[in-house]
Each structure stands twice: as C-alpha cells, then as structure tokens.
Design an enzyme around this catalytic site. Structure first.
Site, PDB file in Angstrom:
ATOM      1  N   ILE A   1       0.859  -1.189   0.000  1.00  0.00           N
ATOM      2  CA  ILE A   1       0.000   0.000   0.000  1.00  0.00           C
ATOM      3  C   ILE A   1       0.894   1.236   0.000  1.00  0.00           C
ATOM      4  O   ILE A   1       1.827   1.334   0.799  1.00  0.00           O
ATOM      5  CB  ILE A   1      -0.925   0.019   1.236  1.00  0.00           C
TER       6      ILE A   1
ATOM      7  N   GLU B   1       2.727 -11.033  -0.324  1.00  0.00           N
ATOM      8  CA  GLU B   1       1.944 -10.938   0.913  1.00  0.00           C
ATOM      9  C   GLU B   1       0.495 -11.393   0.755  1.00  0.00           C
ATOM     10  O   GLU B   1      -0.194 -11.625   1.753  1.00  0.00           O
ATOM     11  CB  GLU B   1       1.984  -9.493   1.443  1.00  0.00           C
TER      12      GLU B   1
ATOM     13  N   GLU C   1       0.318  12.195   7.794  1.00  0.00           N
ATOM     14  CA  GLU C   1       0.923  10.869   7.887  1.00  0.00           C
ATOM     15  C   GLU C   1       0.737  10.298   9.291  1.00  0.00           C
ATOM     16  O   GLU C   1       0.266  10.982  10.196  1.00  0.00           O
ATOM     17  CB  GLU C   1       2.417  10.961   7.540  1.00  0.00           C
TER      18      GLU C   1
END
Length: 491
Positions: free
Chosen positions: A170, A235, A291
């Site tokens: 991501i 993953e 963030e």
C-alpha cells in the site's frame, strides 16, 4: 491452523458489521469528499494520532451520498477498531499479531483465474471519450492542505522485471490528471519501489494494478515489510493463510498484470521509467497529506508517475479510504509489526516474550510494548535482548517498553503503572543513538539536536519496566477473590 474467516470481499465484511450493534454507521446526508468526509469521521472514530478531540475505536462509516459521485459510496474506518479487526479475521483482538505471525510462516499462494471477476463488471478505458480519474474515483482529501485527491487504501500489485515474482503493498497515490497518478515510493524501503527502480534501469515501464475495496485479510496482510516478507514474498499468501483459501487474481484488461478479483475498483497503469513529478503540482500547498505520526507530511518532489490505461469497477462500487494518522492506520501497520517482532523474538528466545503490542501512540510503527516472562534467574537480561531483536525485526521502531507478564500491554494505564512502580530512569533506560529509523519523525532532524547527523536518524530507546528476577516476590500485585460478577449484575 484452526482459524478461518469466511469474509472474502468488502461487501461481506459490511454485512457482518450490520449485524453487530454500534459497529457501522450509514448516512445518506450529502458529504463533500474534499476534507469534509474526513472531518466528519475525525469525531466518529478516527482515533490514532489524530489531533484531539477525536474518538478512539469508533464505528466504521459508510457515506451513500458523495458529492460529485452519484453512483459511488465511500467507506472509512473499517479497521479502526482492534476488536473489529479481530472479528473480521476470526481471532481474539489480543492474538492478532500471533495469528499473522503464524500465517506468514504458513502461506497459501494466490491463484489466477479466468472466471468472470467482480471487479470487471464495468470497464472504462483511457482512450474512451470523457475518461477522467477525477470523475471515476471518489478519492477524498484528509485536510484542506492535502496536495490533491488521495488513494490511501489501494493494493498496489506488480511483478519484478527480472525474477517474475509478484508483490502487493500500500502506498499513497494522488490523482494528478485525468489519466495520471503520482505514487510515493520511499527509496529502498518497499518492494514496488525496487521493481520501479529496476524498470528504470531497463528503460521499460512497470505494469501495476491498484485494487481498492478488498477484504480485511488482504488489507492487513499487504502491510508486512522486510525482513518478515523479503523481496519476492507475495503478501497475498498471508491473506490466503488467514482465509484458509487462496486469494483470487484476474488478468487486467489493459496491461500484462493481475488484479485482485474481489475488488470494488481496479486502476490499471504503468509506472513510467525515470519520470518523477512534484506531488502538489496542482495545489502548491507544500504538503502531501497527514501521515501516521499525526503531522502533515511534506509534498515530495520525487514521486513516480503512473500512466493509467483503464479503470474497472463493480456495479455501484464502494470506495474505501483511511485517514493517515487514524487508528485504522495503526492497525494496518501495527498488527503486522507485532507479528514481525514476535516471530523474530520467538525464534531466538522461545517463550520469553508472551505478546507484543505496536502502540497506537507510535502510529503502529514507532513504539512497541513487549510482555516478558522471567521464570529462572538466567532469564534476567533476556528481556533487553528481546528489545534489541525487536529493533532488528522492524527497523522503523524507535521505542520499546518492556513489562512483566502480569501487565496488560493493551492497557496504557497498566503499562504506565509498570513504568511508575518498576522503573528507575538512571538504571532502566538503554539508549542506542545514531540509528536509522523513520524520516517522518519530525524530531529525527539535524535541526532538532546536534547528535542527529541526517534526517531519519534517531536514538532508539529501551524502557525496561520489568522487575529484576531476584526481587519478583516483592512486586506481587494485590490478589483479589475470584468471583463471577454476573450474579450481581443481573439485578
């Protein structure tokens, strides 16, 4: 493995939440995706490192009436509660890190199917008249200062040009034009970045699919990092292990790559070799988006450029998004962090660390609490060795707090109690200065302290709040009579 989840797409996850009181709010009141949507959710359930006031462990929220996008819905906060994550993955919330550790060691690889894929019910090609990402993708902004409209929950899937091994991660992506996205790839940190760099060396574009709105097992599994999942480890195989059946992939319609078949949206494109763009080239705010540490991230001047070839969707698609500093990000990043630390420590010191929590105050990355167990005199000191192993397992980790097995690591008051009654600063703080950590920590900057030689350099610190083994008898907590309170709570 005796765990399993039958939730194989986002819509099934929502149906599960609809049956759980207080876990999902649905609203038909019109909302502007630019800053307003996130502003609403800040009060409903953002939590994490979001500026207070906010609500921790609030419900998910589904917006049915999104301004400018009459056919779409936007979901936020699906994973913003650890208890909700546990329910969706079929696991107790305290055991999520151990579950993911087990699944990383017993992967089930994804499969490619030629069957009709739900994500391709509707197809838009870049050459079609009127193709416009701004109209097709109801991507929100977190704050009025954001560089642009961000895709924050896109599963980026690509294949290494040399090895043919695929990977999913991501990354933050900003819509830059009707057929262009910027993608921030931190140099040397994530697998897609290594693939893009190799594509540039070869002078060829890197095909990439971006799947949005998938099931929680895929979303959580996609957030693992090295060394637990080295380059070449897909993953999606962790998600397969959680589900006990493989993730289905489908061939893209415009590029030679695969996408996640159960997605609500898929953006297909190519990362252009050597082309870099300024992230806020349209807004000129100087910022990217908030963030995980809770601060507005600076806009990058070195984002890679994705040229979009097509967008495919389900009918009436659901856009999924996340607030950068929210509890949802804590769980996405933190639970894989717990798994990585637990795996490393258990291999080296079996049985000495009973659980790990990547604390929300560190955004799931900066701070971990380790629950340690000392059973014999020679265990003394192994708790500090475990902390060193934790730093090795997850390089972005900055602080480790060590506590005994009688402390609830998920209860911050209990952890601080241990610090206040089992800790002396002059003997129980261990500092490791001058170590590379994370560039988004605003204190890891030469302007902050002369000892910091470069941005991203930190002093890693261990807080040993465990009782010395020879004094354990003096530190027994008060024991209460064990009763079943239900008799008294029924009235």
């Amino acid at each position: 493995m005796n765990h399993r989840t039958d939730i194989l797409d986002l819509r099934t996850a929502l149906e599960v939440l609809r049956k759980m009181p207080g876990q999902l709010i649905e609203t038909h009141t019109a909302v502007n995706p630019e800053a307003e949507l996130s502003g609403v959710y800040r009060y409903v359930g953002a939590g994490g490192t979001v500026m207070r006031p906010t609500k921790v462990n609030g419900p998910a929220m589904l917006f049915h009436n999104v301004t400018g996008h009459p056919d779409a819905k936007v979901l936020i906060g699906l994973l913003a509660s650890r208890e909700r994550v546990g329910t969706l993955l079929g696991c107790k919330k305290e055991d999520l890190g151990k579950l993911l550790c087990e699944c990383a060691q017993n992967p089930i690889e994804p499969i490619v199917t030629e069957e009709a894929a739900p994500c391709q019910e509707v197809i838009y090609r870049a050459e079609d008249p009127g193709f416009d990402l701004f109209q097709l993708i109801p991507a929100p902004t977190n704050t009025p200062l954001d560089a642009g409209l961000y895709i924050t929950m896109g599963m980026c899937y690509a294949t290494h040009p040399d090895t043919g091994r695929s990977d999913v991660t991501i990354h933050r992506m900003c819509i830059q034009s009707k057929d262009e996205l910027s993608i921030f790839l931190q140099p040397g940190s994530r697998h897609i970045g290594a693939m893009a760099e190799r594509g540039t060396e070869l002078g060829q574009p890197l095909p990439i699919s971006i799947s949005i709105g998938v099931d929680p097992a895929i979303e959580i599994g996609s957030c693992f990092e090295p060394p637990t999942t080295p380059l070449g480890y897909n993953e999606l195989a962790i998600a397969g292990a959680i589900r006990q059946q493989p993730v289905r992939l489908c061939p893209c319609v415009s590029i030679r790559e695969n996408a996640i078949a159960n997605a609500e949206y898929v953006i297909e494109g190519e990362i252009l070799p050597g082309v870099k763009v300024v992230e806020d080239q349209n807004s000129h705010t100087g910022y990217a988006m908030p963030e995980f540490p809770g601060y507005n991230g600076r806009a990058s001047k070195e984002c890679w450029l994705i040229k979009v070839k097509a967008v495919t969707t389900r009918k009436h698609p659901i856009m999924q998004t996340v607030i950068g500093p929210s509890e949802e990000h804590v769980n996405l990043a933190g639970i894989p962090t717990e798994a990585s630390i637990y795996q490393m420590v258990e291999k080296a010191l079996p049985g000495k660390v009973t659980n790990v929590y990547a604390h929300a105050a560190g955004g799931g990355k900066y701070m971990a609490v380790l629950q340690c167990q000392k059973t014999v005199p020679t265990d003394e000191g192994k708790q500090r060795q475990a902390a060193l192993l934790a730093f090795s397992a997850f390089p972005e980790l900055k602080h480790v707090i060590l506590v005994d097995e009688d402390v609830d690591i998920f209860d911050s008051n209990d952890v601080l109690w241990a610090m206040n009654t089992r800790f002396q600063g002059d003997r129980d703080i261990i500092t490791i200065p001058g170590v590379r950590c994370h560039p988004l920590d605003p204190s890891s900057d030469p302007a902050y302290a002369p000892s910091i030689t470069d941005r991203g350099i930190s002093c890693k610190t261990i807080f040993d709040c465990t009782v010395p083994f020879h004094l354990k008898e003096r530190f027994q907590r008060a024991q209460f009579l064990e009763v079943d309170p239900e008799r008294w709570l029924k009235g």
